[in-house]
Design a protein around this motif. Structure first.
Motif, PDB file in Angstrom:
ATOM      1  N   MET A 111       1.055  -1.205  -0.057  1.00 55.93           N
ATOM      2  CA  MET A 111      -0.016  -0.083   0.046  1.00 55.93           C
ATOM      3  C   MET A 111       0.846   1.045   0.004  1.00 55.93           C
ATOM      4  O   MET A 111       0.577   2.179  -0.764  1.00 55.93           O
ATOM      5  N   LEU A 143      -4.569   6.745   5.243  1.00 52.85           N
ATOM      6  CA  LEU A 143      -5.292   5.665   5.076  1.00 52.85           C
ATOM      7  C   LEU A 143      -4.868   4.266   5.448  1.00 52.85           C
ATOM      8  O   LEU A 143      -5.477   3.429   6.138  1.00 52.85           O
ATOM      9  N   THR A 144      -3.610   4.150   5.164  1.00 53.68           N
ATOM     10  CA  THR A 144      -2.869   2.923   5.321  1.00 53.68           C
ATOM     11  C   THR A 144      -2.570   2.705   6.924  1.00 53.68           C
ATOM     12  O   THR A 144      -2.691   1.724   7.502  1.00 53.68           O
ATOM     13  N   LEU A 146      -4.514   4.062   9.304  1.00 54.26           N
ATOM     14  CA  LEU A 146      -6.038   3.780   9.738  1.00 54.26           C
ATOM     15  C   LEU A 146      -6.349   2.325   9.621  1.00 54.26           C
ATOM     16  O   LEU A 146      -6.918   1.951  10.571  1.00 54.26           O
ATOM     17  N   LEU A 147      -6.143   1.990   8.464  1.00 54.09           N
ATOM     18  CA  LEU A 147      -6.560   0.541   8.243  1.00 54.09           C
ATOM     19  C   LEU A 147      -5.815  -0.242   9.103  1.00 54.09           C
ATOM     20  O   LEU A 147      -6.389  -1.362   9.858  1.00 54.09           O
ATOM     21  N   LEU A 148      -4.473  -0.193   9.143  1.00 51.39           N
ATOM     22  CA  LEU A 148      -3.488  -0.832  10.160  1.00 51.39           C
ATOM     23  C   LEU A 148      -3.970  -0.706  11.639  1.00 51.39           C
ATOM     24  O   LEU A 148      -4.111  -1.780  12.398  1.00 51.39           O
ATOM     25  N   VAL A 150      -7.163   0.199  12.896  1.00 50.69           N
ATOM     26  CA  VAL A 150      -8.336  -0.535  13.071  1.00 50.69           C
ATOM     27  C   VAL A 150      -8.253  -1.983  13.152  1.00 50.69           C
ATOM     28  O   VAL A 150      -8.851  -2.805  14.175  1.00 50.69           O
ATOM     29  N   TYR A 151      -7.362  -2.613  12.463  1.00 50.29           N
ATOM     30  CA  TYR A 151      -6.985  -4.281  12.343  1.00 50.29           C
ATOM     31  C   TYR A 151      -6.427  -4.370  13.754  1.00 50.29           C
ATOM     32  O   TYR A 151      -6.868  -5.493  14.473  1.00 50.29           O
TER      33      TYR A 151
END
Length: 494
Positions: A111, A143-144, A146-148, A150-151
């Motif tokens: 990403m 964005l990268t 944020l996704l990480l 949350v995961y």
């Protein structure tokens, strides 16, 4: 891939067992990444030259720097694609592909590499150093992150301790007294569930212990070993026997899943919390929600709880490290070499935290799935060295934002997945210095109208002082090595 092939063929060829070892696969990943870069590098460089994907050198701002770097004009950029592709291919070959952390790392690498690739591509089309707007590039980084984030909050890489350390027993005489009382009583109690699972010989020694007297160190160690064995017992919890004992939400969530469905690590974690509940004034309460807490380097049990703000912390880490590496990528081989050094340090840390015995000995958070991060770090080491073969001065290719953002994101993600987040400023100390030089330079100029450095980032300052490019690069590598060694030394300082 090779891991599963080895497992499948081991009954026929026992020697293939070596391919299941993390260290062997890490070595294979390093060699594969390096060889792939050496083989694919010349062809990629040739294609980039044919496409005229060359670096544009700014003439503005500092004439002296332009004079030093004007020979780099036209050198192919976007070489970071070689790093990303070689790493992914090496991991697909040598990684254990059922390990989720390996996929998380590859996801971050790809990403962030994609954000950098888009930036480099726009620069190519415009034939100018201006690619993505600062907002667009930052949006990709955020964005990268944020996704990480949350995961990691929804899928913890670690839980609290699943063992008992000596210093976590706060009152040895009281612990022995509670166990003695449980052993001499016929009444069912939570403490008795631990007593009946102790070795008979140890039970006799504890019964002979005089109440309130100091416990002999040999008995302490033997009792500790017995309790650790008890924590592995999946049959410790029975609802009727534990009725009346106060249990917390984490225990209840594990019980709701069913003890029979829990893995060995989760069983031990459950039993550790049951031990705390059975003897609350003897055993220190272990931290809850450890996955959203940050451990302080140098302290055994100091954790900073961030709760839901941990997501923002992850976003900051990913954005900060990727930008710091991007700022450092200004001299031949500098960012590539420094990134290899930082990732190599985190590769060693990943191996340590993936082992229950070593993490317990060093008082670091145990991350059971982190073993494959060792393979990831080894793969990047190989591809980084392979890329450095062509990126060494005078460079035949530059990594561009494709490589710098990908490597920066990988360093940040390694810090997060190994749960050694606050060690990052030391592991990546050189990148911190480079980034801070820019912050200081901009801040000073805006506030006072004066510049602290002749030019920022810091490596350009030393260039303008008269150091040649190779000397700056090698000396900065030395600084990066010293930072990495200091970070590894802190693992023992608790």
């Amino acid at each position: 891939m090779l891991h599963y092939l080895a497992v499948h063929l081991m009954p026929q060829v026992g020697a293939l067992n070596v391919l299941t070892y993390v260290t062997v696969r890490a070595g294979g990943a390093t060699l594969t990444g390096f060889v792939f870069c050496l083989l694919a590098g010349p062809r990629l460089i040739g294609q980039l030259r044919a496409l005229k994907v060359g670096q544009y050198i700014k003439k503005e701002h500092v004439a002296d720097l332009h004079a030093l770097h004007k020979g780099k004009a036209g050198t192919p950029t976007m070489g970071g694609t070689l790093i990303v592709l070689s790493t992914v291919l090496s991991l697909l070959l040598w990684g254990r592909l059922t390990n989720r952390l390996l996929w998380v790392m590859m996801g971050v690498l790809v990403m962030m590499g994609a954000v950098g690739f888009l930036d480099d591509y726009i620069k190519l089309r415009r034939k100018h150093n201006t690619g993505l707007s600062a907002r667009a590039k930052m949006a990709g980084q955020l964005l990268t992150g944020l996704l990480l984030g949350v995961y990691l909050v929804l899928n913890p890489v670690t839980t609290g301790p699943a063992y008992v350390k000596h210093h976590e027993v706060t009152n040895w005489p009281r612990l022995v007294s509670v166990l003695r009382e449980a052993g001499s009583s016929d009444e069912t109690s939570s403490a008795r569930q631990f007593w009946i699972r102790l070795e008979p010989g140890l039970q006799e020694e504890l019964m002979a212990q005089q109440p309130g007297r100091l416990v002999h160190p040999a008995i302490e160690e033997r009792l500790l070993e017995n309790l650790r064995e008890v924590l592995r017992d999946p049959g410790l919890y029975e609802a009727e026997l534990w009725r009346g004992t106060s249990i917390n939400g984490e225990v209840q969530s594990l019980l709701d899943r069913g003890v029979e469905t829990l893995g060995p690590r989760e069983v031990a974690r459950l039993n550790r919390m049951l031990l705390e509940a059975a003897m609350p004034d003897c055993i220190v309460r272990s931290p809850r929600h450890l996955h959203t807490q940050v451990g302080a380097p140098g302290f055994k049990d100091l954790f900073i709880p961030l709760g839901p703000f941990y997501i923002l912390f992850v976003v900051f880490i990913i954005a900060a490290t990727s930008n710091a590496v991007n700022l450092t990528d200004g001299l031949d081989g500098l960012a590539a070499g420094a990134s290899i050094i930082s990732l190599l340090a985190y590769t060693g840390i990943a191996y340590v935290v993936s082992r229950a015995d070593w993490s317990e000995y060093l008082y670091v958070i145990y991350v059971p799935e982190a073993s494959e991060l060792t393979v990831f770090g080894a793969a990047v080491l190989g591809t980084g060295l392979g890329f450095l073969w062509f990126n060494a001065h005078p460079a035949e290719v530059f990594m561009g934002d494709t490589g710098s953002l990908a490597l920066g994101g990988a360093i940040g993600a390694m810090a997060l997945l190994t749960k050694q987040e606050l060690l990052l400023p030391l592991v990546a100390g050189l990148f911190v210095l480079e980034a801070m030089s820019v912050v200081i330079q901009v801040g000073s100029f805006r506030l006072t109208g004066r510049r602290v450095f002749r030019m920022a980032p810091l490596h350009h300052h030393f260039e303008l002082l008269g150091w040649n490019e190779t000397k700056v690069t090698i000396r900065f590598w030395i600084i990066a090595i010293l930072f990495a060694l200091m970070s590894l030394a802190t693992l023992k300082l608790r």
